[in-house]
Design a protein around this motif. Structure first.
Motif, PDB file in Angstrom:
ATOM      1  N   MET A  98       0.834  -1.212   0.000  1.00  0.00           N
ATOM      2  CA  MET A  98       0.000   0.000   0.000  1.00  0.00           C
ATOM      3  C   MET A  98       0.868   1.262   0.000  1.00  0.00           C
ATOM      4  O   MET A  98       0.572   2.228  -0.699  1.00  0.00           O
ATOM      5  CB  MET A  98      -0.961  -0.028   1.181  1.00  0.00           C
ATOM      6  CG  MET A  98      -2.023  -1.090   1.020  1.00  0.00           C
ATOM      7  SD  MET A  98      -3.352  -0.999   2.221  1.00  0.00           S
ATOM      8  CE  MET A  98      -4.093   0.560   1.846  1.00  0.00           C
ATOM      9  N   THR A 101       2.243   1.870  -3.467  1.00  0.00           N
ATOM     10  CA  THR A 101       1.195   2.364  -4.371  1.00  0.00           C
ATOM     11  C   THR A 101       0.947   3.850  -4.144  1.00  0.00           C
ATOM     12  O   THR A 101       0.774   4.624  -5.087  1.00  0.00           O
ATOM     13  CB  THR A 101      -0.097   1.548  -4.183  1.00  0.00           C
ATOM     14  OG1 THR A 101       0.202   0.169  -4.388  1.00  0.00           O
ATOM     15  CG2 THR A 101      -1.179   1.987  -5.151  1.00  0.00           C
ATOM     16  N   GLN A 102       0.966   4.261  -2.892  1.00  0.00           N
ATOM     17  CA  GLN A 102       0.783   5.677  -2.569  1.00  0.00           C
ATOM     18  C   GLN A 102       1.987   6.485  -3.046  1.00  0.00           C
ATOM     19  O   GLN A 102       1.839   7.553  -3.646  1.00  0.00           O
ATOM     20  CB  GLN A 102       0.577   5.848  -1.058  1.00  0.00           C
ATOM     21  CG  GLN A 102       0.387   7.286  -0.617  1.00  0.00           C
ATOM     22  CD  GLN A 102      -0.812   7.944  -1.264  1.00  0.00           C
ATOM     23  OE1 GLN A 102      -1.877   7.370  -1.378  1.00  0.00           O
ATOM     24  NE2 GLN A 102      -0.654   9.176  -1.708  1.00  0.00           N
ATOM     25  N   LEU A 111      -6.960  -2.565  -0.423  1.00  0.00           N
ATOM     26  CA  LEU A 111      -6.134  -3.729  -0.697  1.00  0.00           C
ATOM     27  C   LEU A 111      -6.979  -4.992  -0.726  1.00  0.00           C
ATOM     28  O   LEU A 111      -7.816  -5.224   0.137  1.00  0.00           O
ATOM     29  CB  LEU A 111      -5.031  -3.860   0.360  1.00  0.00           C
ATOM     30  CG  LEU A 111      -3.895  -4.798  -0.015  1.00  0.00           C
ATOM     31  CD1 LEU A 111      -3.122  -4.273  -1.218  1.00  0.00           C
ATOM     32  CD2 LEU A 111      -2.957  -4.985   1.165  1.00  0.00           C
ATOM     33  N   GLY A 132      -5.763  -5.026  -5.863  1.00  0.00           N
ATOM     34  CA  GLY A 132      -6.264  -3.848  -5.173  1.00  0.00           C
ATOM     35  C   GLY A 132      -7.354  -3.173  -5.980  1.00  0.00           C
ATOM     36  O   GLY A 132      -7.346  -3.209  -7.208  1.00  0.00           O
TER      37      GLY A 132
END
Length: 195
Positions: A98, A101-102, A111, A132
């Motif tokens: 996560m 991805t950010q 997720l 996701g």
């Protein structure tokens, strides 16, 4: 004299010459009760183990598209990839996926399940991708990405994907998509990851 800041950074080499505990020179030998060669300090007794690095990421989906990022760093500068990167200390694989991805896409996601676990022994890595769900089409790519965007299957830049683990994960996804069943897969990539 002050040295200018480097224009790029790269991971520290996997081999080392001196002990990080006492500074003495290391030797390569098989320690007692072990079965392979290690970097050993004969001064303080420290054994410097080298272990595979985990790369964690997400295959983010928005409707009938997937999110890809164009790399602004080496290796594979300018190639497309799923948002992913090295797992950090003190985080779970899910937290790392996560975070990456950010950082790389600026995407807000929910997720999903673990999707692919890929051993890449040629580069001493394990690549782990989750599915996701993208919650908003708004993206804010970070400094490691030249751009980020959503691609339908027919629009995927297959010839410009950065890594075989990314292309194989995408191939599995598009094969699974018609059935809506996305089983977790574990397999090996037995050649260098960039090939």
């Amino acid at each position: 004299m002050t040295m200018p800041a480097p224009s790029f950074y790269f991971p520290a080499p996997r081999t080392q010459k001196f002990c990080s505990q006492c500074g003495a020179a290391l030797v390569i030998r098989i320690p007692p009760d072990d079965n392979r060669q290690r970097d050993v300090c004969e001064n303080c007794g420290a054994i410097h183990y080298q272990n595979p690095r985990n790369v964690v990421g997400v295959l983010p989906v928005l409707d009938d598209t997937v999110l890809l990022c164009k790399r602004a760093i080496q290796p594979r500068y300018g190639k497309w990839t799923l948002p992913a990167g090295f797992m950090e200390l003190s985080e779970t694989t899910a937290q790392g996926a996560m975070r990456e991805t950010q950082e790389e896409a600026g995407a807000q996601i929910e997720l999903g399940p673990l999707y692919t676990v890929i051993d890449v022994p040629a580069v001493n890595q394990v690549h782990i991708f989750y599915l996701g769900k993208v919650l908003s089409p708004e993206l804010h790519p970070g400094p490691e990405s030249l751009e980020a965007g959503f691609f339908k299957e027919s629009e995927i830049p297959w010839g410009d994907l950065a890594f075989r683990t990314v292309s194989s994960t995408l191939e599995h996804y598009f094969k699974d998509k018609p059935s809506g069943q996305f089983p977790t897969r574990h397999y090996d990539v037995l050649f260098p990851v960039g090939d």
